[in-house]
Design a protein around this motif. Structure first.
Motif, PDB file in Angstrom:
ATOM      1  N   GLU A   1       7.673  -3.085   5.154  1.00 14.62           N
ATOM      2  CA  GLU A   1       6.948  -1.675   5.567  1.00 14.62           C
ATOM      3  C   GLU A   1       5.923  -1.922   6.491  1.00 14.62           C
ATOM      4  N   ASP A   2       5.513  -0.746   6.795  1.00 10.02           N
ATOM      5  CA  ASP A   2       3.947  -0.659   7.658  1.00 10.02           C
ATOM      6  C   ASP A   2       3.015  -1.447   6.960  1.00 10.02           C
ATOM      7  N   PHE A   3       2.227  -2.151   7.578  1.00  5.11           N
ATOM      8  CA  PHE A   3       1.254  -2.936   6.716  1.00  5.11           C
ATOM      9  C   PHE A   3      -0.190  -2.831   7.399  1.00  5.11           C
ATOM     10  N   PHE A   4      -1.283  -3.219   6.473  1.00  5.73           N
ATOM     11  CA  PHE A   4      -2.554  -3.211   7.117  1.00  5.73           C
ATOM     12  C   PHE A   4      -3.067  -4.724   6.996  1.00  5.73           C
ATOM     13  N   SER A   5      -3.672  -5.120   8.362  1.00  8.65           N
ATOM     14  CA  SER A   5      -4.245  -6.466   8.463  1.00  8.65           C
ATOM     15  C   SER A   5      -5.278  -6.526   9.465  1.00  8.65           C
ATOM     16  N   SER A   6      -5.992  -7.615   9.272  1.00 12.37           N
ATOM     17  CA  SER A   6      -7.139  -7.833  10.359  1.00 12.37           C
ATOM     18  C   SER A   6      -6.573  -8.241  11.520  1.00 12.37           C
ATOM     19  N   GLN A   7      -7.310  -8.613  12.547  1.00 12.34           N
ATOM     20  CA  GLN A   7      -7.010  -8.949  13.883  1.00 12.34           C
ATOM     21  C   GLN A   7      -6.502 -10.568  13.969  1.00 12.34           C
TER      22      GLN A   7
ATOM     23  N   LEU B   1      -5.642  -1.101  12.866  1.00 15.46           N
ATOM     24  CA  LEU B   1      -5.177  -2.033  11.760  1.00 15.46           C
ATOM     25  C   LEU B   1      -4.046  -2.032  11.185  1.00 15.46           C
ATOM     26  N   ILE B   2      -3.219  -0.905  11.362  1.00 13.19           N
ATOM     27  CA  ILE B   2      -1.909  -0.486  10.890  1.00 13.19           C
ATOM     28  C   ILE B   2      -0.752  -1.134  11.795  1.00 13.19           C
ATOM     29  N   ASN B   3       0.097  -1.913  11.196  1.00 11.14           N
ATOM     30  CA  ASN B   3       1.136  -2.605  11.848  1.00 11.14           C
ATOM     31  C   ASN B   3       2.319  -1.918  11.599  1.00 11.14           C
ATOM     32  N   LYS B   4       3.411  -1.749  12.328  1.00 13.21           N
ATOM     33  CA  LYS B   4       4.747  -1.597  11.869  1.00 13.21           C
ATOM     34  C   LYS B   4       5.309  -2.563  11.111  1.00 13.21           C
ATOM     35  N   GLY B   5       6.125  -2.277  10.150  1.00  7.71           N
ATOM     36  CA  GLY B   5       6.878  -3.245   9.446  1.00  7.71           C
ATOM     37  C   GLY B   5       8.043  -3.781  10.220  1.00  7.71           C
ATOM     38  N   LYS B   6       8.839  -4.288   9.260  1.00  7.78           N
ATOM     39  CA  LYS B   6      10.032  -5.268   9.972  1.00  7.78           C
ATOM     40  C   LYS B   6       9.613  -6.222  10.803  1.00  7.78           C
ATOM     41  N   ALA B   7       8.405  -7.167  10.416  1.00  3.10           N
ATOM     42  CA  ALA B   7       7.981  -8.068  11.123  1.00  3.10           C
ATOM     43  C   ALA B   7       7.506  -9.206  10.641  1.00  3.10           C
ATOM     44  N   ILE B   8       7.305 -10.222  10.963  1.00  2.74           N
ATOM     45  CA  ILE B   8       7.067 -11.568  10.455  1.00  2.74           C
ATOM     46  C   ILE B   8       5.601 -11.668  10.639  1.00  2.74           C
ATOM     47  N   SER B   9       4.488 -11.776  10.003  1.00  2.00           N
ATOM     48  CA  SER B   9       3.257 -12.068  10.019  1.00  2.00           C
ATOM     49  C   SER B   9       2.687 -13.533   9.864  1.00  2.00           C
TER      50      SER B   9
ATOM     51  N   LEU C   1       0.906  -1.293   0.196  1.00  2.00           N
ATOM     52  CA  LEU C   1      -0.014   0.047   0.085  1.00  2.00           C
ATOM     53  C   LEU C   1       0.670   1.204  -0.097  1.00  2.00           C
ATOM     54  N   SER C   2       0.351   2.280  -0.693  1.00  2.00           N
ATOM     55  CA  SER C   2       1.250   3.521  -0.694  1.00  2.00           C
ATOM     56  C   SER C   2       1.066   4.182   0.662  1.00  2.00           C
ATOM     57  N   LYS C   3       2.058   5.084   1.057  1.00  2.00           N
ATOM     58  CA  LYS C   3       2.260   5.625   2.187  1.00  2.00           C
ATOM     59  C   LYS C   3       0.963   6.657   2.468  1.00  2.00           C
ATOM     60  N   SER C   4       0.385   7.176   1.395  1.00  2.00           N
ATOM     61  CA  SER C   4      -0.822   8.135   1.543  1.00  2.00           C
ATOM     62  C   SER C   4      -2.115   7.314   2.036  1.00  2.00           C
ATOM     63  N   LEU C   5      -2.203   6.027   1.300  1.00  2.00           N
ATOM     64  CA  LEU C   5      -3.081   5.230   1.507  1.00  2.00           C
ATOM     65  C   LEU C   5      -3.240   4.693   2.956  1.00  2.00           C
ATOM     66  N   ILE C   6      -2.041   4.288   3.379  1.00  2.00           N
ATOM     67  CA  ILE C   6      -1.673   3.993   4.906  1.00  2.00           C
ATOM     68  C   ILE C   6      -2.162   5.056   5.785  1.00  2.00           C
ATOM     69  N   SER C   7      -1.692   6.137   5.510  1.00  2.00           N
ATOM     70  CA  SER C   7      -2.059   7.448   6.387  1.00  2.00           C
ATOM     71  C   SER C   7      -3.489   7.574   6.494  1.00  2.00           C
ATOM     72  N   SER C   8      -4.268   7.422   5.060  1.00  2.00           N
ATOM     73  CA  SER C   8      -5.508   7.821   5.400  1.00  2.00           C
ATOM     74  C   SER C   8      -6.351   6.458   6.130  1.00  2.00           C
ATOM     75  N   ILE C   9      -5.901   5.273   5.916  1.00  2.00           N
ATOM     76  CA  ILE C   9      -6.520   4.117   6.594  1.00  2.00           C
ATOM     77  C   ILE C   9      -6.257   4.241   8.149  1.00  2.00           C
ATOM     78  N   SER C  10      -4.977   4.971   8.533  1.00  2.00           N
ATOM     79  CA  SER C  10      -4.794   4.932   9.873  1.00  2.00           C
ATOM     80  C   SER C  10      -5.423   5.763  10.310  1.00  2.00           C
ATOM     81  N   ASN C  11      -5.913   6.833   9.877  1.00  2.00           N
ATOM     82  CA  ASN C  11      -6.717   7.590  10.530  1.00  2.00           C
ATOM     83  C   ASN C  11      -8.217   7.183  10.931  1.00  2.00           C
ATOM     84  N   ASP C  12      -8.463   6.417  10.046  1.00  2.00           N
ATOM     85  CA  ASP C  12     -10.140   5.708  10.198  1.00  2.00           C
ATOM     86  C   ASP C  12      -9.813   4.354  11.128  1.00  2.00           C
TER      87      ASP C  12
END
Length: 131
Positions: free
Chosen positions: A41-47, A17-25, A2-13
Motif C-alpha cells: 500500500e501507499d506508505f510514509f517514509s523518510s528521504q 513523504l508519502i510514497n505509492k505502494g507496490k514498491a520495494i523499499s 497506516l490507515s488511509k485517513s492518517l496517510i491522507s492527513s500526513i500527505s496534506n502536511d
C-alpha cells in the motif's frame, strides 16, 4: 500499516513523504540499513529510502527480491549510509532462462521466481540455491 485517513492527513502536511505502494523499499541508514521491504500500500517514509518499482513485480516476485536484496545489502559492515550510486552499480544474480536476443542472451525467469517461494523445499532451504 497506516490507515488511509492518517496517510491522507500526513500527505496534506508532508506531501513529499508519502510514497505509492507496490514498491520495494531499501533502508539506506539507521538500524534497518540494508533491509528491504515490500510495500503493498501507499506508505510514509523518510528521504533515506531507495525505492524499486516495476510493472512486472508482483507480490510473490517482490518477496523473492526482498530476500535477495536484503542478503546483498544487509552485509554492509561499516557505519556509513548505503549510497544510491553503489546500489545501482551492484549486480544481483537471479535465476534466468535463455533468450533469443543476442544483446540479452539470458533474462530473469520471472515464472520460476514467482512460484519458488510457494514450494516446501524453498521454505526449508534449497541446497545449491544461493540467495
Amino acid at each position: 500499516v497506516l490507515s488511509k485517513s492518517l496517510i491522507s492527513s500526513i500527505s496534506n502536511d508532508f506531501p513529499n513523504l508519502i510514497n505509492k505502494g507496490k514498491a520495494i523499499s531499501l533502508a539506506m541508514v539507521g538500524s534497518y540499513k540494508g533491509t528491504c521491504f515490500w510495500q503493498e500500500e501507499d506508505f510514509f517514509s523518510s528521504q533515506n529510502m531507495l525505492l524499486f518499482r516495476n510493472k512486472i513485480i508482483t507480490k510473490n516476485i517482490a518477496k523473492f527480491l526482498v530476500t535477495v536484496l536484503t542478503r546483498k545489502f544487509k552485509t554492509v559492515n561499516d557505519y556509513n549510509a548505503i549510497k544510491k550510486s553503489n546500489v545501482l552499480n551492484e549486480y544481483v544474480f537471479l535465476p534466468s532462462i535463455k533468450n533469443n536476443n543476442p544483446n540479452m542472451p539470458n533474462i530473469p525467469d520471472w515464472n520460476f521466481i514467482s512460484t519458488v517461494r510457494k514450494t516446501p523445499s524453498f521454505r526449508s532451504g534449497i541446497k545449491g540455491l544461493v540467495l
